[in-house]
Enzyme design. Sequence first.
Site, mmCIF file in Angstrom:
data_model
loop_
_atom_site.group_PDB
_atom_site.id
_atom_site.type_symbol
_atom_site.label_atom_id
_atom_site.label_comp_id
_atom_site.label_asym_id
_atom_site.label_seq_id
_atom_site.Cartn_x
_atom_site.Cartn_y
_atom_site.Cartn_z
ATOM 1 N N GLY A 86 0.848 -1.181 0.000
ATOM 2 C CA GLY A 86 0.000 0.000 0.000
ATOM 3 C C GLY A 86 0.881 1.227 0.000
ATOM 4 O O GLY A 86 2.003 1.196 0.510
ATOM 5 N N GLN A 117 3.068 9.842 1.301
ATOM 6 C CA GLN A 117 4.328 9.105 1.475
ATOM 7 C C GLN A 117 5.321 9.408 0.371
ATOM 8 O O GLN A 117 6.519 9.156 0.527
ATOM 9 C CB GLN A 117 4.068 7.596 1.517
ATOM 10 C CG GLN A 117 3.321 7.155 2.776
ATOM 11 C CD GLN A 117 3.185 5.646 2.793
ATOM 12 O OE1 GLN A 117 2.307 5.103 2.144
ATOM 13 N NE2 GLN A 117 4.061 4.972 3.500
ATOM 14 N N CYS A 126 5.300 -0.195 7.769
ATOM 15 C CA CYS A 126 5.012 0.985 6.955
ATOM 16 C C CYS A 126 6.301 1.439 6.290
ATOM 17 O O CYS A 126 7.339 1.511 6.947
ATOM 18 C CB CYS A 126 4.462 2.090 7.852
ATOM 19 S SG CYS A 126 4.058 3.608 6.969
ATOM 20 N N LEU A 127 6.229 1.747 4.994
ATOM 21 C CA LEU A 127 7.416 2.232 4.295
ATOM 22 C C LEU A 127 7.958 3.509 4.922
ATOM 23 O O LEU A 127 9.140 3.810 4.801
ATOM 24 C CB LEU A 127 7.081 2.505 2.823
ATOM 25 C CG LEU A 127 6.752 1.282 1.969
ATOM 26 C CD1 LEU A 127 6.299 1.725 0.587
ATOM 27 C CD2 LEU A 127 7.952 0.362 1.877
ATOM 28 N N HIS A 174 -5.111 1.531 6.928
ATOM 29 C CA HIS A 174 -3.767 2.069 7.166
ATOM 30 C C HIS A 174 -3.480 3.232 6.202
ATOM 31 O O HIS A 174 -2.967 4.282 6.608
ATOM 32 C CB HIS A 174 -2.750 0.934 6.983
ATOM 33 C CG HIS A 174 -1.313 1.328 7.109
ATOM 34 N ND1 HIS A 174 -0.490 0.855 8.108
ATOM 35 C CD2 HIS A 174 -0.524 2.151 6.343
ATOM 36 C CE1 HIS A 174 0.722 1.367 7.952
ATOM 37 N NE2 HIS A 174 0.736 2.155 6.885
ATOM 38 N N GLU A 175 -3.845 3.047 4.924
ATOM 39 C CA GLU A 175 -3.547 4.089 3.934
ATOM 40 C C GLU A 175 -4.428 5.324 4.124
ATOM 41 O O GLU A 175 -3.958 6.457 3.954
ATOM 42 C CB GLU A 175 -3.701 3.540 2.506
ATOM 43 C CG GLU A 175 -2.801 2.367 2.149
ATOM 44 C CD GLU A 175 -1.341 2.568 2.497
ATOM 45 O OE1 GLU A 175 -0.857 3.712 2.433
ATOM 46 O OE2 GLU A 175 -0.686 1.574 2.848
ATOM 47 N N HIS A 215 -2.992 7.551 6.571
ATOM 48 C CA HIS A 215 -1.925 8.413 6.035
ATOM 49 C C HIS A 215 -2.500 9.723 5.491
ATOM 50 O O HIS A 215 -1.872 10.786 5.607
ATOM 51 C CB HIS A 215 -1.176 7.715 4.893
ATOM 52 C CG HIS A 215 -0.063 6.820 5.344
ATOM 53 N ND1 HIS A 215 0.989 7.263 6.113
ATOM 54 C CD2 HIS A 215 0.181 5.501 5.117
ATOM 55 C CE1 HIS A 215 1.826 6.251 6.338
ATOM 56 N NE2 HIS A 215 1.355 5.172 5.755
HETATM 57 CO CO CO Z 1 2.166 3.216 5.802
#
Ligand code: CO
Length: 172
Positions: A46, A51, A103-104, A145-146, A149
């Site tokens: 994702g 991000q 998470c990235l 989760h996204e 963000h």
């Molecule tokens: Co994330």
Amino acid sequence: MILDVQTGMDNAILREQSTPVENIDREIKKLIRDMKATIGPNHGIGLAAPQVGVNKRIILINLPSDHFDESGCEIAPLDKHIVLINPEITWSSSEQVLFEEGCLSLPDFFAEVLRPERVKFTALDEKGNVIEAEAEGIFARVLQHEIDHLNGVLFADKLANLHMKQPDKLYI
Ligand code: CO
């Protein structure tokens, strides 16, 4: 073009409220192309626009079939880039489940996070068509989760007792 991924709990871009997409214009289409180019090499499942440094309400989900048997959402086949523009959760189940998230943008952390097991959501696809669907399993997890963000929320915020290391703390 592969974009740099924003990282860090205190990163100002990651902490900002992202704004809705008004028109899916050339600039937005280029951003979506670049997000697609960025998610694979980073081993992401994702990715949210903030991000990659853009505070617009766009998320991308891609669930690989070598990790998952099913996505948990009928509009989202495995191994496909699922682009959701202005996504909104319209219903959440009262049942919640724990699931380990990474998470990235927080590359050093993994933790189990409690979230609703099932959700209903609306969004636009990349052509501007309205999507209304229900999700469970991994798709419901990544979707929530996204969307966090887009609201400046990181999964580490959801952990009741996670604190950064402090010099005066004692260890056991
Ligand atoms: Co994330």
